[in-house]
Scaffold this active site. Sequence first.
Site, PDB file in Angstrom:
ATOM      1  N   LYS A  96       0.864  -1.193   0.000  1.00  0.00           N
ATOM      2  CA  LYS A  96       0.000   0.000   0.000  1.00  0.00           C
ATOM      3  C   LYS A  96       0.892   1.232   0.000  1.00  0.00           C
ATOM      4  O   LYS A  96       2.020   1.198   0.493  1.00  0.00           O
ATOM      5  CB  LYS A  96      -0.889   0.016   1.250  1.00  0.00           C
TER       6      LYS A  96
HETATM    7  P1  NAD Z   1     -13.574   7.985  -2.476  1.00  0.00           P
HETATM    8  O1  NAD Z   1     -12.535   8.964  -2.190  1.00  0.00           O
HETATM    9  O2  NAD Z   1     -14.098   7.889  -3.871  1.00  0.00           O
HETATM   10  O3  NAD Z   1     -14.838   8.184  -1.515  1.00  0.00           O
HETATM   11  C1  NAD Z   1     -14.768   8.294  -0.137  1.00  0.00           C
HETATM   12  C2  NAD Z   1     -16.115   8.781   0.339  1.00  0.00           C
HETATM   13  O4  NAD Z   1     -16.149   8.758   1.779  1.00  0.00           O
HETATM   14  C3  NAD Z   1     -16.451  10.221  -0.053  1.00  0.00           C
HETATM   15  O5  NAD Z   1     -17.824  10.295  -0.364  1.00  0.00           O
HETATM   16  C4  NAD Z   1     -16.170  11.013   1.215  1.00  0.00           C
HETATM   17  O6  NAD Z   1     -16.917  12.207   1.295  1.00  0.00           O
HETATM   18  C5  NAD Z   1     -16.635  10.016   2.243  1.00  0.00           C
HETATM   19  N1  NAD Z   1     -16.104  10.240   3.586  1.00  0.00           N
HETATM   20  C6  NAD Z   1     -14.846  10.547   3.968  1.00  0.00           C
HETATM   21  N2  NAD Z   1     -14.793  10.655   5.302  1.00  0.00           N
HETATM   22  C7  NAD Z   1     -16.033  10.397   5.765  1.00  0.00           C
HETATM   23  C8  NAD Z   1     -16.641  10.347   7.043  1.00  0.00           C
HETATM   24  N3  NAD Z   1     -15.920  10.562   8.138  1.00  0.00           N
HETATM   25  N4  NAD Z   1     -17.940  10.029   7.122  1.00  0.00           N
HETATM   26  C9  NAD Z   1     -18.672   9.775   6.018  1.00  0.00           C
HETATM   27  N5  NAD Z   1     -18.183   9.824   4.798  1.00  0.00           N
HETATM   28  C10 NAD Z   1     -16.878  10.129   4.659  1.00  0.00           C
HETATM   29  O7  NAD Z   1     -12.953   6.585  -1.985  1.00  0.00           O
HETATM   30  P2  NAD Z   1     -13.395   5.140  -2.402  1.00  0.00           P
HETATM   31  O8  NAD Z   1     -12.475   4.667  -3.474  1.00  0.00           O
HETATM   32  O9  NAD Z   1     -14.868   5.118  -2.581  1.00  0.00           O
HETATM   33  O10 NAD Z   1     -12.972   4.319  -1.094  1.00  0.00           O
HETATM   34  C11 NAD Z   1     -13.829   4.233   0.044  1.00  0.00           C
HETATM   35  C12 NAD Z   1     -13.307   3.103   0.935  1.00  0.00           C
HETATM   36  O11 NAD Z   1     -13.272   1.882   0.198  1.00  0.00           O
HETATM   37  C13 NAD Z   1     -11.897   3.279   1.479  1.00  0.00           C
HETATM   38  O12 NAD Z   1     -11.819   2.722   2.768  1.00  0.00           O
HETATM   39  C14 NAD Z   1     -11.047   2.463   0.541  1.00  0.00           C
HETATM   40  O13 NAD Z   1      -9.834   2.036   1.127  1.00  0.00           O
HETATM   41  C15 NAD Z   1     -11.981   1.318   0.286  1.00  0.00           C
HETATM   42  N6  NAD Z   1     -11.684   0.581  -0.929  1.00  0.00           N
HETATM   43  C16 NAD Z   1     -11.697   1.184  -2.135  1.00  0.00           C
HETATM   44  C17 NAD Z   1     -11.423   0.449  -3.267  1.00  0.00           C
HETATM   45  C18 NAD Z   1     -11.515   1.049  -4.644  1.00  0.00           C
HETATM   46  O14 NAD Z   1     -11.434   0.290  -5.621  1.00  0.00           O
HETATM   47  N7  NAD Z   1     -11.702   2.336  -4.790  1.00  0.00           N
HETATM   48  C19 NAD Z   1     -11.079  -0.914  -3.171  1.00  0.00           C
HETATM   49  C20 NAD Z   1     -11.088  -1.511  -1.902  1.00  0.00           C
HETATM   50  C21 NAD Z   1     -11.386  -0.745  -0.794  1.00  0.00           C
END
Ligand code: NAD
Length: 404
Positions: A96
Amino acid sequence: MSFADIRKRVEEISRLMNLGEKEVNILLNFRRIARKELEIGGKRYLAFRALHNDALGPGKGGIRFHPNVSEDEVKSLAFWMSIKNSLMGLPFGGAKGGIKVNPKELTENEIEELSRAYIREFHEILGENKDIPAPDVYTNPKIMGYMLDEFEKIKGFHEPAMITGKPIALGGIKLREDSTSRGGFIILKEFLNLVNKDKSELKIGIQGFGNVGFNIAKMLYEDGFKIICVSDSKGGILDERGLNIFEVRKVKEETGSVVNYKGERITNKELLEYEVDLLILAAMENQITNENAGEVKAKYILELANGPITSEADKILNKKGATIIPDILANSGGVVASYFEWVQNKCGNIFEDEYLEKRFEKKMKEAFKKVYEFSQEERLNMRIGAYIIAIKRILEAERARGTI
Ligand code: NAD
């Protein structure tokens, strides 16, 4: 979740598995933790890349741009990638990376500069057979495109498989765009079938409305599920009759947040504690802790974010009888699609979308079945069951290498 918390969890599971000290150490040690300072426009930003275990193959894991990025967080996330990649039967280790920055305060040019600077500092430890990044929180295909371009300029040759989640024009695949949510959606439907729950019986709350949160909301909404509350970093909204996810999305695009949608506003805390049947966590880690776990009403929790529930909270929720579909299984669709992208880039073949979609669905269903059945047989919760399956495979590879 801090790495100290992960250590505790690994030690507990190791006791269940009767592992020796050497095996535990292998699980807790890192192959490499690289730390650099990136300078752009006279400002300095801390950046990291951690490689946890690579017995199964090159490191694989996203790069995050977020103000909370720290060495400890990157280590936890790299560890989970080892577990997730192993659980899903992929030929990858866990890695990561991240930059401690608030990208919302940067211009588009500065984001590009920072992305390129990251590669200039870390290119020697990255590569299709070494360590392969992908998008994570606040990074996206465009950023992956800049990173690939910088890498190839430095190396002087093409190597599209060094990064996944790229734009399709550079060798990305369509499936990757919403694969994390799609994988979670497939697993959720399998689970609901097994527990005999119809969508008409479920009220759903979703925390996070970014790539993962919005896409799962869209899939559920289109399939006729009722989502009554969603939130982003600014807060949440509630409508007991069910939200129109496309309208919410439009408001978020136009105004920057879901909170400007008509209807009742709620805080993120209220959303987590609201009377829903299914809670989907798709924002950040450490959202349910020992402080609010007792107040969570949901019977089912789908963890699409990484580590949204602390280990203490996990115990409280399990005691209350909640069923948690754990992150390492529920959000593994992203890395499964990344694997297909990597294979396609490495062999120069171009797979048809339909073929990849079919393989993807099969892989997700098989992984869920394996975890569910093993957990039932051993009377474990799905998180512990998934960890045991994953740890066994990593240790088998270490044994085959003669490390143990
Ligand atoms: P992103 O940046 O597109 O979205 C994150 C979202 O969370 C946004 O809407 C933001 O406003 C919201 N957010 C941030 N802090 C917050 C809080 N305290 N309360 C409520 N909402 C909050 O990111 P993403 O790619 O959607 O990733 C979200 C999660 O999924 C992360 O934990 C990431 O590690 C995990 N994840 C993502 C992927 C991927 O393919 N993108 C894969 C596996 C895991």
